[in-house]
Design a protein around this motif. Sequence first.
Motif, PDB file in Angstrom:
ATOM      1  N   GLN A  53       4.181  23.825  -5.946  1.00 51.14           N
ATOM      2  CA  GLN A  53       4.338  22.901  -4.811  1.00 51.14           C
ATOM      3  C   GLN A  53       5.761  22.339  -4.818  1.00 51.14           C
ATOM      4  OE1 GLN A  53       2.403  18.866  -4.769  1.00 51.14           O
ATOM      5  NE2 GLN A  53       1.316  19.650  -2.992  1.00 51.14           N
ATOM      6  N   ARG A  54       6.377  22.269  -3.635  1.00 50.44           N
ATOM      7  CA  ARG A  54       7.743  21.746  -3.533  1.00 50.44           C
ATOM      8  C   ARG A  54       7.636  20.220  -3.390  1.00 50.44           C
ATOM      9  NH1 ARG A  54      12.210  23.559  -5.459  1.00 50.44           N
ATOM     10  NH2 ARG A  54      14.002  23.767  -4.083  1.00 50.44           N
ATOM     11  N   ARG A  55       8.354  19.490  -4.224  1.00 52.86           N
ATOM     12  CA  ARG A  55       8.280  18.028  -4.171  1.00 52.86           C
ATOM     13  C   ARG A  55       9.654  17.391  -4.265  1.00 52.86           C
ATOM     14  NH1 ARG A  55       3.665  16.300  -8.338  1.00 52.86           N
ATOM     15  NH2 ARG A  55       1.939  17.486  -7.463  1.00 52.86           N
ATOM     16  N   LEU A  56       9.737  16.127  -3.832  1.00 56.16           N
ATOM     17  CA  LEU A  56      10.953  15.330  -3.965  1.00 56.16           C
ATOM     18  C   LEU A  56      10.634  14.157  -4.881  1.00 56.16           C
ATOM     19  CD1 LEU A  56      11.767  15.469  -0.255  1.00 56.16           C
ATOM     20  CD2 LEU A  56      13.586  15.714  -1.932  1.00 56.16           C
ATOM     21  N   GLU A 111       0.840  -1.209   0.000  1.00 59.45           N
ATOM     22  CA  GLU A 111       0.000   0.000   0.000  1.00 59.45           C
ATOM     23  C   GLU A 111       0.871   1.252   0.000  1.00 59.45           C
ATOM     24  OE1 GLU A 111      -2.431  -0.788   3.534  1.00 59.45           O
ATOM     25  OE2 GLU A 111      -2.358  -2.828   2.683  1.00 59.45           O
ATOM     26  N   ARG A 112       2.165   1.055   0.220  1.00 56.09           N
ATOM     27  CA  ARG A 112       3.049   2.220   0.306  1.00 56.09           C
ATOM     28  C   ARG A 112       4.032   2.228  -0.870  1.00 56.09           C
ATOM     29  NH1 ARG A 112       2.865   5.387   4.665  1.00 56.09           N
ATOM     30  NH2 ARG A 112       1.877   4.648   6.579  1.00 56.09           N
ATOM     31  N   PRO A 113       3.875   3.213  -1.790  1.00 59.27           N
ATOM     32  CA  PRO A 113       4.764   3.279  -2.956  1.00 59.27           C
ATOM     33  C   PRO A 113       6.241   3.305  -2.558  1.00 59.27           C
ATOM     34  CG  PRO A 113       2.968   4.852  -3.182  1.00 59.27           C
ATOM     35  CD  PRO A 113       2.853   4.266  -1.807  1.00 59.27           C
ATOM     36  N   GLU A 114       6.564   4.010  -1.457  1.00 63.27           N
ATOM     37  CA  GLU A 114       7.978   4.174  -1.081  1.00 63.27           C
ATOM     38  C   GLU A 114       8.601   2.886  -0.552  1.00 63.27           C
ATOM     39  OE1 GLU A 114       5.816   5.352   2.775  1.00 63.27           O
ATOM     40  OE2 GLU A 114       5.408   5.247   0.623  1.00 63.27           O
ATOM     41  N   LEU A 115       7.771   1.870  -0.273  1.00 63.11           N
ATOM     42  CA  LEU A 115       8.322   0.590   0.199  1.00 63.11           C
ATOM     43  C   LEU A 115       8.312  -0.469  -0.901  1.00 63.11           C
ATOM     44  CD1 LEU A 115       6.645   0.332   3.735  1.00 63.11           C
ATOM     45  CD2 LEU A 115       8.905   1.217   3.141  1.00 63.11           C
ATOM     46  N   SER A 116       7.543  -0.235  -1.973  1.00 61.72           N
ATOM     47  CA  SER A 116       7.402  -1.296  -2.979  1.00 61.72           C
ATOM     48  C   SER A 116       7.801  -0.867  -4.386  1.00 61.72           C
ATOM     49  CB  SER A 116       5.950  -1.782  -2.995  1.00 61.72           C
ATOM     50  OG  SER A 116       5.068  -0.677  -3.139  1.00 61.72           O
ATOM     51  N   LEU A 117       8.081   0.421  -4.602  1.00 62.24           N
ATOM     52  CA  LEU A 117       8.384   0.886  -5.957  1.00 62.24           C
ATOM     53  C   LEU A 117       9.784   1.502  -6.059  1.00 62.24           C
ATOM     54  CD1 LEU A 117       4.984   2.604  -6.882  1.00 62.24           C
ATOM     55  CD2 LEU A 117       5.743   0.302  -7.485  1.00 62.24           C
ATOM     56  N   GLY A 118      10.313   1.532  -7.277  1.00 66.34           N
ATOM     57  CA  GLY A 118      11.636   2.130  -7.501  1.00 66.34           C
ATOM     58  C   GLY A 118      11.583   3.639  -7.632  1.00 66.34           C
ATOM     59  N   SER A 119      10.425   4.186  -8.079  1.00 69.63           N
ATOM     60  CA  SER A 119      10.294   5.640  -8.283  1.00 69.63           C
ATOM     61  C   SER A 119       8.961   6.138  -7.738  1.00 69.63           C
ATOM     62  CB  SER A 119      10.368   5.982  -9.780  1.00 69.63           C
ATOM     63  OG  SER A 119      11.594   5.552 -10.329  1.00 69.63           O
ATOM     64  N   TYR A 120       8.992   7.302  -7.088  1.00 68.17           N
ATOM     65  CA  TYR A 120       7.778   7.899  -6.493  1.00 68.17           C
ATOM     66  C   TYR A 120       8.132   9.323  -6.097  1.00 68.17           C
ATOM     67  CZ  TYR A 120      10.703   5.924  -2.867  1.00 68.17           C
ATOM     68  OH  TYR A 120      11.812   5.579  -2.129  1.00 68.17           O
ATOM     69  N   GLU A 121       7.132  10.076  -5.637  1.00 68.29           N
ATOM     70  CA  GLU A 121       7.400  11.452  -5.193  1.00 68.29           C
ATOM     71  C   GLU A 121       6.890  11.661  -3.781  1.00 68.29           C
ATOM     72  OE1 GLU A 121       5.821  14.280  -8.081  1.00 68.29           O
ATOM     73  OE2 GLU A 121       7.779  14.249  -9.035  1.00 68.29           O
ATOM     74  N   PHE A 122       7.595  12.490  -3.007  1.00 69.79           N
ATOM     75  CA  PHE A 122       7.132  12.929  -1.696  1.00 69.79           C
ATOM     76  C   PHE A 122       6.711  14.395  -1.801  1.00 69.79           C
ATOM     77  CE2 PHE A 122      10.338   9.743  -0.062  1.00 69.79           C
ATOM     78  CZ  PHE A 122       9.431   8.911   0.591  1.00 69.79           C
ATOM     79  N   ILE A 123       5.667  14.766  -1.082  1.00 70.10           N
ATOM     80  CA  ILE A 123       5.368  16.195  -0.961  1.00 70.10           C
ATOM     81  C   ILE A 123       6.321  16.742   0.110  1.00 70.10           C
ATOM     82  CG2 ILE A 123       3.640  17.864  -0.152  1.00 70.10           C
ATOM     83  CD1 ILE A 123       1.540  16.153  -1.572  1.00 70.10           C
ATOM     84  N   ALA A 124       7.042  17.816  -0.259  1.00 67.64           N
ATOM     85  CA  ALA A 124       8.061  18.347   0.658  1.00 67.64           C
ATOM     86  C   ALA A 124       7.417  19.328   1.636  1.00 67.64           C
ATOM     87  CB  ALA A 124       9.158  19.041  -0.140  1.00 67.64           C
ATOM     88  N   THR A 125       8.011  19.434   2.812  1.00 63.43           N
ATOM     89  CA  THR A 125       7.483  20.369   3.826  1.00 63.43           C
ATOM     90  C   THR A 125       8.174  21.728   3.664  1.00 63.43           C
ATOM     91  OG1 THR A 125       9.126  19.375   5.260  1.00 63.43           O
ATOM     92  CG2 THR A 125       6.863  18.613   5.517  1.00 63.43           C
ATOM     93  N   LEU A 126       7.767  22.704   4.487  1.00 66.85           N
ATOM     94  CA  LEU A 126       8.300  24.070   4.364  1.00 66.85           C
ATOM     95  C   LEU A 126       9.810  24.152   4.538  1.00 66.85           C
ATOM     96  CD1 LEU A 126       5.616  26.341   6.050  1.00 66.85           C
ATOM     97  CD2 LEU A 126       6.142  26.089   3.630  1.00 66.85           C
ATOM     98  N   ASP A 127      10.384  23.228   5.324  1.00 63.29           N
ATOM     99  CA  ASP A 127      11.835  23.357   5.505  1.00 63.29           C
ATOM    100  C   ASP A 127      12.617  22.972   4.239  1.00 63.29           C
ATOM    101  OD1 ASP A 127      10.784  20.931   6.119  1.00 63.29           O
ATOM    102  OD2 ASP A 127      12.121  20.464   7.791  1.00 63.29           O
ATOM    103  N   TYR A 128      11.936  22.490   3.193  1.00 61.28           N
ATOM    104  CA  TYR A 128      12.590  22.251   1.902  1.00 61.28           C
ATOM    105  C   TYR A 128      12.438  23.466   0.977  1.00 61.28           C
ATOM    106  CZ  TYR A 128      12.965  17.206   2.915  1.00 61.28           C
ATOM    107  OH  TYR A 128      13.285  15.981   3.440  1.00 61.28           O
TER     108      TYR A 128
END
Length: 782
Positions: A518-521, A187-204
């Motif tokens: 939007q800032r993203r990783l 259910e979590r892309p970051e644990l099962s996929l090679g590529s994905y994006e995170f929404i970055a917080t204000l400190d980014y």
Amino acid sequence: MAGPQMAGPQSGAFQGGFPGGPAQMAGPPQKKLDPDSIPSTTQVIEDDQAKRGGQVYVTNIRGQVPPLVTTDFTVQDQGNASPRFMRCTTYSFPSTADLAKQCKVPLAAIIKPFATVPKNETPLYIVNHGETGPIRCNRCKAYMCPYMQFMDGGRRYQCGFCSCVNEVPVQYFQHLDHMGRRMDLYERPELSLGSYEFIATLDYCKNNKPPNPPAYIFMIDVSYNNIKSGLVKLICEELKTLLDRLPKEEGAETSPIKVGFVTYNKILHFYNVKSALAQPQMMVVSDVAEMFVPLLDGFLVNFQESRAVVNNLLDQIPDMFADTNESETVFAPVIQAGVEALKAAECSGKLFIFHSSIPTAEAPGKLKNRDDRKLVGTEKEKTLFQPLRGVYEQLTKDCVAQGCYELFCITALLWTDLKPLFFSFEVEVNGQQFVSDLRRDVEKSIGFDAIMRVRTGTGFRATDFFGAVYMNNTTDVEMAAVDCDKAVTVEFKHDDTLSEESGAVMQCALLYTTIGGQRRLRIHNLSLNCSSQLSELYKSCETDALINFFAKSAYRAMLNQPLKTVREILVNQTAHMLACYRKHCASPSAASQLILPDAMKVFPVYMNSLLKTPTLVGSTELSTDDRAFHRLLVNAMGVEETQVLLYPRLIPLHTMDVSSDAIPAPVRCSEERLSESGIFLLENGLSMFLWLGQACPPDLIQNLFNMSLPVLDNAHSRKIHSIISSISQQRATSMKLLIVKQKDRSEMLFRQHLVEDKGLHGGASYMDFLCYVHREIRQLLT
């Protein structure tokens, strides 16, 4: 070619005759080698397409070699990044630095972080970890990914990069199953996929506040040449429809991108196009030494709101300057004005500068033509490619800092200090090509204000970066913007022994701002094998990726070394890689045989082609502008682009099946494959030629032409246009079609792309180069 299994023990052996002259050859005189017996690029491409084309490539196996870039396949991400995003020179790293030194095969990845994902593949998932932001290792700062090992009932995890054990944050906790995997793994892309994006917080974000949406500023050179050639009118007409097609976020009605307009010659004119105005207002800045932006309110606007005023302005510009005699222009102050405007609006963006002559007006950044052909072939040749220090160097840094880039330079003269797209401009001849490049450029999706970092597992690290990038320190790759065509090539070196058990892992993290602000990783992960057997490394090599690396490193080296030295290093390294294979991996055979690794059997033809590129061939017949342009272009290319540039497609059209949808199979890129009664299409991603043999059947000619290549109502004409259009869709820039008749003067331009033949400006044929390399290999082995 690309499969894990090797051909028989004598993989890629060619019997006998390499005409090397009696001194090097033992035994009886050899008969001349048959050109058909030397490895064929078109055959390798065809075989890979037959074997792996149309298949689903699943990324769940560490270190598997992907299909070639020329093969049609679908990617299913199951834990490693798609080869569209990352390709490697080899998928099995040698386990020690000594082995790496011994084989001389560079260890590198070519990363295209924003590569286009085909419609039949899943777009990247976006993960939101809330106010705490993305979860990452405390020690090495790698982001959560499939290589993290959970332990202690799910309360802690071990980092796959630096082995540090981290606590799992309370809100991220999940129980493990009997295999030690998290219950929510799929259910979590970051644990099962090679590529994905995170929404970055204000400190980014810069100054800890959310970024504003970007702006596009159109800056038009209205000097005499541009008005007279019809270019200014063409740009203004085109912008009226283009501004409706600015990129927007998925599902959004309108684009958030703001637009602004500047015209210039020796002075700059800014325009207020606020929606409340009945007429646009011009403000002039004539002091170009102290650049400032004369208005903030009304300069950058939303096109939908200000449509009437903007269209009014675009109608007026060509008439306003219709009678100009001003032929001098400034240039550096124009870029500076753009950067200052974005700074004042606190946003990133793109400057579209339509400039067409060498900036000779008295102002910062004034240039003179530096194309001194007397330096070609001398120690000082490198100075032709080195930008002048000073104004432009500082401007580049300012642009990156502000997150802005882009330049359309339309000129017959280029000065190696600037890094634009260029061609000599005539509306009738180049208008269509220019307009379609501009459209593609305005419409493509893009990330602004980007910073990329590549992290690796223990035992090796990223040491060198090649591309259209700026680096303020040794780890952060800064790009004002990144789009689907930009690639960065990263070289790795050992700093310890790599474990065969855990392999080599790498993670590319790209921090950027979306069109909507939007800032993203964007994260891409890749795991490779490690081996103490050199045969594993050679089996897992990828020729197309290797040649991308060699092209970029050679194009960088030529700024500091004589071209002759750079060419020698390339040949030397080719011989070393192949000699090492022969010595350590091939079964014993006669010295007169050239033995090549299966995965590298066409490497020599690409290397020879690289040596004959305008940039490296060093001929006084080629302009420095052309050579500098080529150099800068290749710097930002991905593997697909360098592959077709160095081995163009030569497609016979006279024998095609007009009822089939497919593009006919290309033939080897050599004059020997042309026939007097034939028609051939040649393309290399930058240029396209239609070659007509002298004895081409008149009815075929009639089916296609009336002096240009119109769309005529017959099967032949429709088929050729469909081939041209599908080739154009695969390429990053539009290609102008040049029609070439056999024995015409224009045939010279076409012939320099027949890369298996002797180069027009110097450089060996493929056959002669193979013989030369074979001699070098034998010397290294004795």
